[in-house]
Design an enzyme around this catalytic site. Sequence first.
Site, PDB file in Angstrom:
ATOM      1  N   ILE A  32       1.014  -1.268   0.021  1.00 36.37           N
ATOM      2  CA  ILE A  32       0.107   0.093   0.003  1.00 36.37           C
ATOM      3  C   ILE A  32       0.841   1.284   0.105  1.00 36.37           C
ATOM      4  CG2 ILE A  32      -1.719   1.380   1.330  1.00 36.37           C
ATOM      5  CD1 ILE A  32      -2.606  -1.337   2.540  1.00 36.37           C
ATOM      6  N   PHE A  33       0.667   2.129  -0.952  1.00 33.02           N
ATOM      7  CA  PHE A  33       1.442   3.117  -1.077  1.00 33.02           C
ATOM      8  C   PHE A  33       0.826   4.484  -0.509  1.00 33.02           C
ATOM      9  CE2 PHE A  33       2.793   7.177  -3.757  1.00 33.02           C
ATOM     10  CZ  PHE A  33       4.184   7.275  -3.244  1.00 33.02           C
ATOM     11  N   GLY A  34       1.715   4.917   0.351  1.00 39.10           N
ATOM     12  CA  GLY A  34       1.268   6.231   1.197  1.00 39.10           C
ATOM     13  C   GLY A  34       1.983   7.671   0.721  1.00 39.10           C
ATOM     14  N   TYR A  35       1.264   8.663   0.334  1.00 39.88           N
ATOM     15  CA  TYR A  35       1.970   9.641   0.092  1.00 39.88           C
ATOM     16  C   TYR A  35       1.455  11.248   0.830  1.00 39.88           C
ATOM     17  CZ  TYR A  35      -2.271  10.189  -2.574  1.00 39.88           C
ATOM     18  OH  TYR A  35      -3.846  10.269  -3.076  1.00 39.88           O
ATOM     19  N   GLY A  36       0.520  10.831   1.667  1.00 42.37           N
ATOM     20  CA  GLY A  36       0.010  11.997   2.293  1.00 42.37           C
ATOM     21  C   GLY A  36       0.129  11.675   3.938  1.00 42.37           C
ATOM     22  N   GLU A 112      -9.901   6.421   4.194  1.00 39.30           N
ATOM     23  CA  GLU A 112      -9.603   7.135   2.877  1.00 39.30           C
ATOM     24  C   GLU A 112     -11.076   7.410   1.721  1.00 39.30           C
ATOM     25  OE1 GLU A 112      -6.829   8.276   2.328  1.00 39.30           O
ATOM     26  OE2 GLU A 112      -5.816   7.452   4.025  1.00 39.30           O
TER      27      GLU A 112
END
EC number: 4.3.2.7
Length: 219
Positions: A32-36, A112
């Site tokens: 799972i990619f998180g950017y925030g 989300e």
Amino acid sequence: MKQEPAAQNSPPASPPSSQPLSEGDDPQALWIFGYGSLVWRPDFAYSDSRVGFVRGYSRRFWQGDTFHRGSDKMPGRVVTLLEDREGCTWGVAYQVQGEQVSEALKYLNVREAVLGGYDTKEVTFYPQDTPDQPLKALAYVATPQNPGYLGPAPEEAIATQILACRGFSGHNLEYLLRLADFMQLCGPQAQDEHLAAIVDAVGTMLPCFCPTEQALALV
């Protein structure tokens, strides 16, 4: 952290098509990619995490938030991913396995999708330490079709909105500062001009402002 300029300077890959994943798919393992806010507060159990980047996307404060960092009357500004062939967005990928998969997806569906208005998309993630070994990851992206989408605005206007808003997860300014702190930890190869411009705009509005732990303590 190790610098990998060669990986970032190579031609960006085309953004992959959207491939939603639901908790019912129950894969053996999932990244799972998180950017925030996920880069500093995932709030779900995971087996591994790696700092790195995705190509073909730029991060933008274009999504409105009426729960975590704002309210119905004063929506906050949080980030989403914008398809951009020249873009590169740094973040953290988390690996979930076994029972962690369904639990993480169930939690993120509320955080989300339900509360944030984000959809899922598959992206290619390049770990900072091993960019030659990319991973497929799930990312939550807010598109213009969701009712909370605010779209582009001048950095000064976005900064003003961020300074005015607070939600159940805290002040919108904290969100901005923690994201800026994460980018500093990634090193000079991790560039985000949009984020830097908003931080600078906040600094202009608050002459004594400094994105440090002292500033975070104020929010």
